[in-house]
Design an enzyme around this catalytic site. Structure first.
Site, PDB file in Angstrom:
ATOM      1  N   LYS A 154       0.928  -0.847   0.048  1.00 48.54           N
ATOM      2  CA  LYS A 154       0.165  -0.120   0.040  1.00 48.54           C
ATOM      3  C   LYS A 154       0.720   1.225  -0.169  1.00 48.54           C
ATOM      4  O   LYS A 154       0.655   2.086  -0.663  1.00 48.54           O
ATOM      5  CB  LYS A 154      -0.852  -0.024   1.016  1.00 48.54           C
ATOM      6  CG  LYS A 154      -1.683   1.265   1.431  1.00 48.54           C
ATOM      7  CD  LYS A 154      -2.441   1.535   2.709  1.00 48.54           C
ATOM      8  CE  LYS A 154      -1.867   1.501   3.966  1.00 48.54           C
ATOM      9  NZ  LYS A 154      -1.297   3.050   4.219  1.00 48.54           N
ATOM     10  N   ASN A 155       2.031   1.150   0.955  1.00 47.85           N
ATOM     11  CA  ASN A 155       2.539   2.408   1.064  1.00 47.85           C
ATOM     12  C   ASN A 155       3.591   2.740  -0.072  1.00 47.85           C
ATOM     13  O   ASN A 155       4.053   3.828  -0.296  1.00 47.85           O
ATOM     14  CB  ASN A 155       3.453   2.449   2.313  1.00 47.85           C
ATOM     15  CG  ASN A 155       2.577   2.682   3.482  1.00 47.85           C
ATOM     16  OD1 ASN A 155       1.307   2.752   3.440  1.00 47.85           O
ATOM     17  ND2 ASN A 155       3.022   2.394   4.875  1.00 47.85           N
ATOM     18  N   ARG A 185       0.034  14.398  12.807  1.00 49.32           N
ATOM     19  CA  ARG A 185       0.536  14.530  11.393  1.00 49.32           C
ATOM     20  C   ARG A 185       0.745  15.793  10.708  1.00 49.32           C
ATOM     21  O   ARG A 185      -0.137  16.055   9.635  1.00 49.32           O
ATOM     22  CB  ARG A 185      -0.354  13.466  10.788  1.00 49.32           C
ATOM     23  CG  ARG A 185      -0.353  12.217  11.423  1.00 49.32           C
ATOM     24  CD  ARG A 185      -1.068  11.151  10.804  1.00 49.32           C
ATOM     25  NE  ARG A 185      -0.211  10.357   9.927  1.00 49.32           N
ATOM     26  CZ  ARG A 185      -0.640   9.231   9.274  1.00 49.32           C
ATOM     27  NH1 ARG A 185      -1.796   8.767   9.498  1.00 49.32           N
ATOM     28  NH2 ARG A 185       0.295   8.785   8.404  1.00 49.32           N
ATOM     29  N   ARG A 204      -8.952  -0.695   4.127  1.00 50.94           N
ATOM     30  CA  ARG A 204      -8.071   0.337   3.492  1.00 50.94           C
ATOM     31  C   ARG A 204      -6.665  -0.004   3.203  1.00 50.94           C
ATOM     32  O   ARG A 204      -6.347   0.379   2.109  1.00 50.94           O
ATOM     33  CB  ARG A 204      -7.781   1.428   4.557  1.00 50.94           C
ATOM     34  CG  ARG A 204      -8.992   2.752   4.767  1.00 50.94           C
ATOM     35  CD  ARG A 204      -8.273   3.841   5.705  1.00 50.94           C
ATOM     36  NE  ARG A 204      -6.839   4.068   5.253  1.00 50.94           N
ATOM     37  CZ  ARG A 204      -5.986   4.203   6.249  1.00 50.94           C
ATOM     38  NH1 ARG A 204      -6.247   4.045   7.516  1.00 50.94           N
ATOM     39  NH2 ARG A 204      -4.833   4.479   5.888  1.00 50.94           N
ATOM     40  N   ASP A 258       4.303   0.476  11.898  1.00 49.80           N
ATOM     41  CA  ASP A 258       3.390  -0.191  11.431  1.00 49.80           C
ATOM     42  C   ASP A 258       2.912  -1.581  11.930  1.00 49.80           C
ATOM     43  O   ASP A 258       1.944  -2.255  11.865  1.00 49.80           O
ATOM     44  CB  ASP A 258       3.038  -0.214   9.850  1.00 49.80           C
ATOM     45  CG  ASP A 258       2.848   1.442   9.245  1.00 49.80           C
ATOM     46  OD1 ASP A 258       2.460   2.134   9.945  1.00 49.80           O
ATOM     47  OD2 ASP A 258       2.947   1.489   8.128  1.00 49.80           O
ATOM     48  N   CYS A 310      -4.999  13.045  12.376  1.00 48.56           N
ATOM     49  CA  CYS A 310      -5.703  11.533  12.407  1.00 48.56           C
ATOM     50  C   CYS A 310      -5.547  10.961  13.721  1.00 48.56           C
ATOM     51  O   CYS A 310      -5.222  11.631  14.729  1.00 48.56           O
ATOM     52  CB  CYS A 310      -5.407  10.592  11.323  1.00 48.56           C
ATOM     53  SG  CYS A 310      -3.748   9.822  11.557  1.00 48.56           S
TER      54      CYS A 310
HETATM   55  C1  UD1 Z   1       4.078   6.815   6.155  1.00 43.44           C
HETATM   56  C2  UD1 Z   1       3.199   5.490   6.026  1.00 43.44           C
HETATM   57  C3  UD1 Z   1       2.688   4.975   7.288  1.00 43.44           C
HETATM   58  C4  UD1 Z   1       3.656   4.961   8.466  1.00 43.44           C
HETATM   59  C5  UD1 Z   1       4.664   6.068   8.357  1.00 43.44           C
HETATM   60  C6  UD1 Z   1       5.666   6.067   9.413  1.00 43.44           C
HETATM   61  C7  UD1 Z   1       2.302   5.888   3.767  1.00 43.44           C
HETATM   62  C8  UD1 Z   1       1.187   6.282   2.764  1.00 43.44           C
HETATM   63  N1  UD1 Z   1       2.114   5.923   5.138  1.00 43.44           N
HETATM   64  O1  UD1 Z   1       3.230   7.862   6.517  1.00 43.44           O
HETATM   65  O2  UD1 Z   1       1.997   3.777   6.964  1.00 43.44           O
HETATM   66  O3  UD1 Z   1       3.059   4.457   9.595  1.00 43.44           O
HETATM   67  O4  UD1 Z   1       5.068   6.598   7.031  1.00 43.44           O
HETATM   68  O5  UD1 Z   1       6.416   4.855   8.810  1.00 43.44           O
HETATM   69  O6  UD1 Z   1       3.315   5.571   3.331  1.00 43.44           O
HETATM   70  N2  UD1 Z   1       5.947  14.813  10.290  1.00 43.44           N
HETATM   71  C9  UD1 Z   1       6.160  15.864  10.815  1.00 43.44           C
HETATM   72  N3  UD1 Z   1       5.856  16.821   9.754  1.00 43.44           N
HETATM   73  C10 UD1 Z   1       5.876  16.509   8.591  1.00 43.44           C
HETATM   74  C11 UD1 Z   1       5.543  15.210   8.289  1.00 43.44           C
HETATM   75  C12 UD1 Z   1       5.584  14.052   9.371  1.00 43.44           C
HETATM   76  O7  UD1 Z   1       6.257  16.107  11.911  1.00 43.44           O
HETATM   77  O8  UD1 Z   1       5.834  17.659   7.831  1.00 43.44           O
HETATM   78  C13 UD1 Z   1       5.786  13.755  11.739  1.00 43.44           C
HETATM   79  C14 UD1 Z   1       4.459  12.873  11.766  1.00 43.44           C
HETATM   80  O9  UD1 Z   1       3.588  13.760  12.497  1.00 43.44           O
HETATM   81  C15 UD1 Z   1       4.829  11.531  12.393  1.00 43.44           C
HETATM   82  C16 UD1 Z   1       6.394  11.312  11.806  1.00 43.44           C
HETATM   83  O10 UD1 Z   1       6.734  12.673  11.299  1.00 43.44           O
HETATM   84  O11 UD1 Z   1       4.841  11.599  13.801  1.00 43.44           O
HETATM   85  C17 UD1 Z   1       6.451  10.147  10.691  1.00 43.44           C
HETATM   86  O12 UD1 Z   1       5.403  10.643   9.875  1.00 43.44           O
HETATM   87  P1  UD1 Z   1       5.842  10.354   8.291  1.00 43.44           P
HETATM   88  O13 UD1 Z   1       6.957   9.526   8.164  1.00 43.44           O
HETATM   89  O14 UD1 Z   1       5.619  11.479   7.282  1.00 43.44           O
HETATM   90  O15 UD1 Z   1       4.608   9.338   7.859  1.00 43.44           O
HETATM   91  P2  UD1 Z   1       3.472   9.379   6.562  1.00 43.44           P
HETATM   92  O16 UD1 Z   1       4.298   9.413   5.452  1.00 43.44           O
HETATM   93  O17 UD1 Z   1       2.310  10.045   6.923  1.00 43.44           O
END
Ligand code: UD1
Length: 425
Positions: free
Chosen positions: A32-33, A131, A405, A313, A126
């Site tokens: 998925k990711n 996030r 999902r 995850d 969420c």
């Molecule tokens: C992706 C994965 C999700 C997985 C996560 C961490 C997808 C579609 N989803 O989510 O399944 O759990 O990686 O491995 O690929 N953060 C910030 N600022 C930002 C962006 C992120 O502070 O601009 C923080 C987030 O709040 C969170 C952490 O960084 O605490 C990790 O988030 P991120 O690595 O961005 O996860 P996703 O890409 O949303």
């Protein structure tokens, strides 16, 4: 669209009865990711993009819905998807869907790079955490784009992006993906330092390279992208889902089973397989998959962290396994602020869990009891399946739309491995 309309018609609960160890074999679906950013990246070209082995999951359907709403032509034949984005719109055409699907924000990088303008609703927080998207925005700005937030919308523009050096304070998966996609069509060279290194990032890079992108180095968090004028079409099969593979490996391990998982890639599963080996499981990789032979559950200490650390995850499913071990385990979540929603559900099954901040202490008593529980989020749903497979009696998992999902036919896969699992209205 991939036809998964049936999913919701069939019902919203899973009934699981402990049916002993899992045996047999099944195929792991596409990640998925990996596929979500690849679908977004297909807007980077006017030429035809073919994506194979597309999983039937709701997140993919929602992403296809948005691709079409952005003006792309999308056709589906069996599990092959063809995207043709000759002309596109740059304003999120469906507020509801864009807000509902967090990965919709991955359209920002490609649309900015290709059209020089994009507006999207803020994805918001969420249930598992706030996030924010500050790192995505930092990246776009470093490429010369302007970004403002107005009435809950992020508006980003910059007709000619130019390469820059971006330091990510945290290796965000989504921000790394968005920046790579935007930088592919920027003038000059972009260096991302502190980038995420998940296998799904590497897969996105392979996909972009197959379209003609110039991405030179990926090592220890440094990615270098040399911008090109245009990208072309491609025919690509994304990687298999390491989280689905890890979930089924864990199910085999705790039930004391012996299963073969075709398409599982041991190289993407290191922290998970090493933890399972600590619990006595034996893992035998073969060409195109792996076999795992389990010995039951033992107490563990787990700390989630960005790749190559233990995947957040897999944190919830492993906590479920700790609940049926004999002894004390600890699980610390360092990636998301609120990823312990499954604790209350596991407690309904008799688990003894104390949470202090981001650490949970689990006192395992060797068993759980079936109960009516709720899949509070995607990975919590997987955790409850693991718990239900080994609990005494009957477990009913409600709200399984969360599971749908991100897991393609998890129920069917468990059934093929001998589990007693049934969908109920
Ligand atoms: C992706 C994965 C999700 C997985 C996560 C961490 C997808 C579609 N989803 O989510 O399944 O759990 O990686 O491995 O690929 N953060 C910030 N600022 C930002 C962006 C992120 O502070 O601009 C923080 C987030 O709040 C969170 C952490 O960084 O605490 C990790 O988030 P991120 O690595 O961005 O996860 P996703 O890409 O949303």
């Amino acid at each position: 669209m991939i036809d998964n309309k049936n999913i919701h018609k069939k019902g919203k609960c899973l009934k699981i009865i402990n049916n002993g160890p899992l045996f047999g074999e099944c195929d792991i679906s596409t990640s998925k990711n990996a596929i979500l950013p690849i679908l977004a990246a297909s807007l980077l070209t006017k030429e035809t993009v073919v994506i194979r082995k597309v999983p039937k999951i709701t997140d993919v359907n929602n992403m296809i819905f948005l691709l079409k709403a952005f003006g792309a032509g999308v056709t589906v034949s069996k599990d092959t998807l063809t995207v043709s984005a000759r002309t596109i719109k740059t304003t999120s055409p469906n507020e509801y869907m864009a807000g509902k699907l967090r990965a919709s924000f991955l359209f920002m990088g490609p649309l900015l790079a290709r059209e020089g303008y994009v507006t999207m609703p803020l994805p918001g927080g969420c249930r598992i955490g706030l996030r924010p998207i500050d790192l995505h925005i930092k990246g776009f700005k470093a490429l010369g784009a302007k970004v403002i937030t107005v009435s809950g919308h992020v508006i980003t523009w910059g007709k000619s992006l130019s390469g820059g050096t971006i330091y990510l304070d945290y290796p965000s998966v989504g921000a790394t993906e968005n920046i790579i996609m935007a930088a592919c069509l920027a003038r000059g060279t972009t260096t991302v330092i502190g980038a995420a290194a998940e296998p799904e990032i590497t897969d996105l890079v392979h996909f972009l390279k197959s379209m003609g992108a110039k991405i030179h180095t990926i090592d220890s968090g440094r990615i270098i992208i040399e911008g090109v004028d245009t990208l072309g079409g491609t025919d690509y099969t994304p990687i298999s889902d390491r989280i689905e593979a890890g979930t089924l490996m864990l199910a085999a391990a705790v039930s004391g089973g012996d299963i073969r998982l075709n398409r599982a890639n041991i190289n993407h599963l290191e922290p998970v397989s090493l933890k399972l080996a600590e619990a006595g499981a034996e893992i035998f990789p073969y060409s195109g998959g792996l076999r795992i032979k389990g010995k039951g559950a033992v107490p563990m200490d787990i700390v989630s962290s960005p790749y190559p650390g233990f995947p957040t995850d897999m944190q919830a499913p492993f906590m479920a396994a700790c609940c049926i071990a004999n002894g004390v385990s600890t699980v610390s979540e360092t990636v998301f602020e609120n990823r312990f929603l499954h604790v209350a559900e596991l407690e309904k099954m008799g688990a003894d869990i104390t949470v202090a901040g981001r650490t949970a202490v689990i006192t395992g008593r060797g068993h759980l009891s079936g109960a009516e529980v709720c899949a509070t989020d995607l990975r919590a749903g997987a955790a409850l399946c693991i718990a239900g497979l080994v609990a005494h009696g009957e477990t009913i998992i409600k709200d399984i739309y969360h599971l749908e999902r991100g897991y393609e036919d998890l129920e069917g896969k468990f059934k093929r491995l001998g589990a007693s699992i049934q969908r109920m209205s």
